[in-house]
Scaffold this motif. Structure first.
Motif, PDB file in Angstrom:
ATOM      1  N   VAL A   1       0.861  -1.181   0.000  1.00  0.00           N
ATOM      2  CA  VAL A   1       0.000   0.000   0.000  1.00  0.00           C
ATOM      3  C   VAL A   1       0.898   1.233   0.000  1.00  0.00           C
ATOM      4  N   PHE A   2       0.684   2.089  -1.003  1.00  0.00           N
ATOM      5  CA  PHE A   2       1.557   3.256  -1.162  1.00  0.00           C
ATOM      6  C   PHE A   2       0.821   4.356  -1.902  1.00  0.00           C
ATOM      7  N   VAL A   3       0.985   5.593  -1.415  1.00  0.00           N
ATOM      8  CA  VAL A   3       0.518   6.791  -2.102  1.00  0.00           C
ATOM      9  C   VAL A   3       1.726   7.693  -2.275  1.00  0.00           C
ATOM     10  N   ARG A   4       1.975   8.109  -3.500  1.00  0.00           N
ATOM     11  CA  ARG A   4       3.109   9.009  -3.737  1.00  0.00           C
ATOM     12  C   ARG A   4       2.936  10.263  -2.891  1.00  0.00           C
ATOM     13  N   HIS A   5       4.046  10.768  -2.389  1.00  0.00           N
ATOM     14  CA  HIS A   5       4.029  11.901  -1.458  1.00  0.00           C
ATOM     15  C   HIS A   5       3.257  13.099  -2.003  1.00  0.00           C
ATOM     16  N   ALA A   6       3.385  13.399  -3.284  1.00  0.00           N
ATOM     17  CA  ALA A   6       2.711  14.557  -3.872  1.00  0.00           C
ATOM     18  C   ALA A   6       1.193  14.426  -3.846  1.00  0.00           C
ATOM     19  N   HIS A   7       0.686  13.219  -3.651  1.00  0.00           N
ATOM     20  CA  HIS A   7      -0.760  12.981  -3.687  1.00  0.00           C
ATOM     21  C   HIS A   7      -1.349  12.653  -2.319  1.00  0.00           C
ATOM     22  N   ARG A   8      -0.531  12.680  -1.295  1.00  0.00           N
ATOM     23  CA  ARG A   8      -1.044  12.405   0.050  1.00  0.00           C
ATOM     24  C   ARG A   8      -1.916  13.569   0.514  1.00  0.00           C
ATOM     25  N   GLY A   9      -2.944  13.240   1.268  1.00  0.00           N
ATOM     26  CA  GLY A   9      -3.852  14.259   1.769  1.00  0.00           C
ATOM     27  C   GLY A   9      -4.913  14.689   0.775  1.00  0.00           C
ATOM     28  N   THR A  10      -5.064  13.962  -0.332  1.00  0.00           N
ATOM     29  CA  THR A  10      -6.057  14.332  -1.347  1.00  0.00           C
ATOM     30  C   THR A  10      -7.236  13.364  -1.395  1.00  0.00           C
ATOM     31  N   GLY A  11      -7.304  12.425  -0.451  1.00  0.00           N
ATOM     32  CA  GLY A  11      -8.430  11.505  -0.383  1.00  0.00           C
ATOM     33  C   GLY A  11      -8.223  10.170  -1.062  1.00  0.00           C
ATOM     34  N   GLY A  12      -7.127  10.002  -1.741  1.00  0.00           N
ATOM     35  CA  GLY A  12      -6.894   8.771  -2.483  1.00  0.00           C
ATOM     36  C   GLY A  12      -6.623   7.549  -1.630  1.00  0.00           C
ATOM     37  N   ALA A  13      -5.994   7.738  -0.487  1.00  0.00           N
ATOM     38  CA  ALA A  13      -5.651   6.589   0.361  1.00  0.00           C
ATOM     39  C   ALA A  13      -6.904   5.865   0.845  1.00  0.00           C
ATOM     40  N   ALA A  14      -7.915   6.603   1.273  1.00  0.00           N
ATOM     41  CA  ALA A  14      -9.157   5.980   1.747  1.00  0.00           C
ATOM     42  C   ALA A  14      -9.858   5.257   0.599  1.00  0.00           C
ATOM     43  N   LEU A  15      -9.873   5.859  -0.581  1.00  0.00           N
ATOM     44  CA  LEU A  15     -10.481   5.196  -1.744  1.00  0.00           C
ATOM     45  C   LEU A  15      -9.726   3.926  -2.100  1.00  0.00           C
ATOM     46  N   LEU A  16      -8.402   3.986  -2.042  1.00  0.00           N
ATOM     47  CA  LEU A  16      -7.583   2.805  -2.316  1.00  0.00           C
ATOM     48  C   LEU A  16      -7.892   1.702  -1.315  1.00  0.00           C
TER      49      LEU A  16
ATOM     50  N   ALA B   1      -1.252   5.090  10.703  1.00  0.00           N
ATOM     51  CA  ALA B   1      -2.373   6.004  10.951  1.00  0.00           C
ATOM     52  C   ALA B   1      -3.505   5.741   9.956  1.00  0.00           C
ATOM     53  N   LEU B   2      -3.168   5.492   8.707  1.00  0.00           N
ATOM     54  CA  LEU B   2      -4.182   5.177   7.690  1.00  0.00           C
ATOM     55  C   LEU B   2      -4.943   3.913   8.075  1.00  0.00           C
ATOM     56  N   TYR B   3      -4.221   2.876   8.451  1.00  0.00           N
ATOM     57  CA  TYR B   3      -4.884   1.618   8.795  1.00  0.00           C
ATOM     58  C   TYR B   3      -5.843   1.802   9.968  1.00  0.00           C
ATOM     59  N   VAL B   4      -5.420   2.530  10.979  1.00  0.00           N
ATOM     60  CA  VAL B   4      -6.288   2.765  12.138  1.00  0.00           C
ATOM     61  C   VAL B   4      -7.516   3.583  11.717  1.00  0.00           C
ATOM     62  N   ARG B   5      -7.323   4.624  10.886  1.00  0.00           N
ATOM     63  CA  ARG B   5      -8.459   5.425  10.398  1.00  0.00           C
ATOM     64  C   ARG B   5      -9.451   4.564   9.624  1.00  0.00           C
ATOM     65  N   CYS B   6      -8.960   3.525   8.968  1.00  0.00           N
ATOM     66  CA  CYS B   6      -9.811   2.644   8.165  1.00  0.00           C
ATOM     67  C   CYS B   6     -10.384   1.476   8.965  1.00  0.00           C
ATOM     68  N   GLY B   7     -10.206   1.490  10.282  1.00  0.00           N
ATOM     69  CA  GLY B   7     -10.835   0.488  11.130  1.00  0.00           C
ATOM     70  C   GLY B   7      -9.991  -0.715  11.488  1.00  0.00           C
ATOM     71  N   TYR B   8      -8.708  -0.706  11.154  1.00  0.00           N
ATOM     72  CA  TYR B   8      -7.824  -1.824  11.502  1.00  0.00           C
ATOM     73  C   TYR B   8      -7.365  -1.678  12.946  1.00  0.00           C
ATOM     74  N   ARG B   9      -7.225  -2.814  13.610  1.00  0.00           N
ATOM     75  CA  ARG B   9      -6.772  -2.839  14.996  1.00  0.00           C
ATOM     76  C   ARG B   9      -5.598  -3.791  15.120  1.00  0.00           C
ATOM     77  N   GLU B  10      -4.734  -3.514  16.091  1.00  0.00           N
ATOM     78  CA  GLU B  10      -3.577  -4.401  16.297  1.00  0.00           C
ATOM     79  C   GLU B  10      -4.058  -5.798  16.665  1.00  0.00           C
ATOM     80  N   ILE B  11      -3.362  -6.793  16.114  1.00  0.00           N
ATOM     81  CA  ILE B  11      -3.665  -8.200  16.367  1.00  0.00           C
ATOM     82  C   ILE B  11      -2.358  -8.913  16.698  1.00  0.00           C
ATOM     83  N   PRO B  12      -2.440 -10.129  17.231  1.00  0.00           N
ATOM     84  CA  PRO B  12      -1.217 -10.910  17.438  1.00  0.00           C
ATOM     85  C   PRO B  12      -0.542 -11.208  16.093  1.00  0.00           C
ATOM     86  N   ALA B  13       0.746 -11.407  16.129  1.00  0.00           N
ATOM     87  CA  ALA B  13       1.507 -11.716  14.907  1.00  0.00           C
ATOM     88  C   ALA B  13       0.957 -12.979  14.254  1.00  0.00           C
TER      89      ALA B  13
END
Length: 170
Positions: A90-105, A134-146
């Motif tokens: 999972v990657f968003v180029r730096h120039a496009h961060r903060g434009t809403g694309g990460a949540a859509l991805l 931070a993105l994963y937590v915003r999208c509802g992910y929680r820490e789990i055991p390995a």
């Protein structure tokens, strides 16, 4: 501020645009890990040995996000077993961060996982990748055991996926 028009679609992981995004992803995460910019040869070697050939249906899917038509983000889903998919690259180029694309991805990656039969998404990452965490937590992910181990794995996340068909998310 102008609005960015995002689209996210499946694409082969080895297309020219996907390869360029994977190159940028590897350069970003490995440069942080080593505390220095990587050489082009180091990045080439890293993406040659990624083992992404399973990121095609029915074992996985690779997606590319475009911002105003320009390749700007990517991510993959890999089926680990009949009900569990792993989020990867999972990657968003730096120039496009903060434009809403990460949540859509992330939404599109979850829809791809459901379409492949997954009921749960898992992932692993490093502690220094704070934006990703931070993105994963915003999208509802929680820490789990390995659920796996490796030299670049320091924290694991998981999320139950909605069973609605792709495109029908509330």
């Amino acid at each position: 501020m102008t609005s960015t028009n995002w689209t996210v679609r499946p694409e082969r992981y080895d297309s020219p645009e996907a390869t360029a995004l994977r190159f940028d992803y590897f350069d970003d995460v490995a440069s942080r890990y080593y505390g220095r910019p990587l050489t082009a040869d180091e990045v080439d070697e890293g993406i040659l040995n990624e083992g992404l050939d399973r990121l095609v249906p029915p074992t996985g899917q690779f997606l590319v996000g475009r911002a105003d038509g320009e390749p700007a983000a990517c991510g993959g889903v890999l089926m680990l077993d009949a009900e569990r998919a792993e989020l990867t690259r999972v990657f968003v180029r730096h120039a496009h961060r903060g434009t809403g694309g990460a949540a859509l991805l992330m939404d599109a990656l979850e829809e791809a996982a459901v379409a492949l039969g997954a009921r749960r998404m898992v992932l692993n990452t490093r502690l220094d990748l704070v934006e990703a965490r931070a993105l994963y937590v915003r999208c509802g992910y929680r820490e789990i055991p390995a659920y796996c181990e490796g030299p670049y794995m320091e924290v694991w996340y998981g999320k139950e996926l909605r069973s609605s068909p792709p495109g029908a998310r509330a």
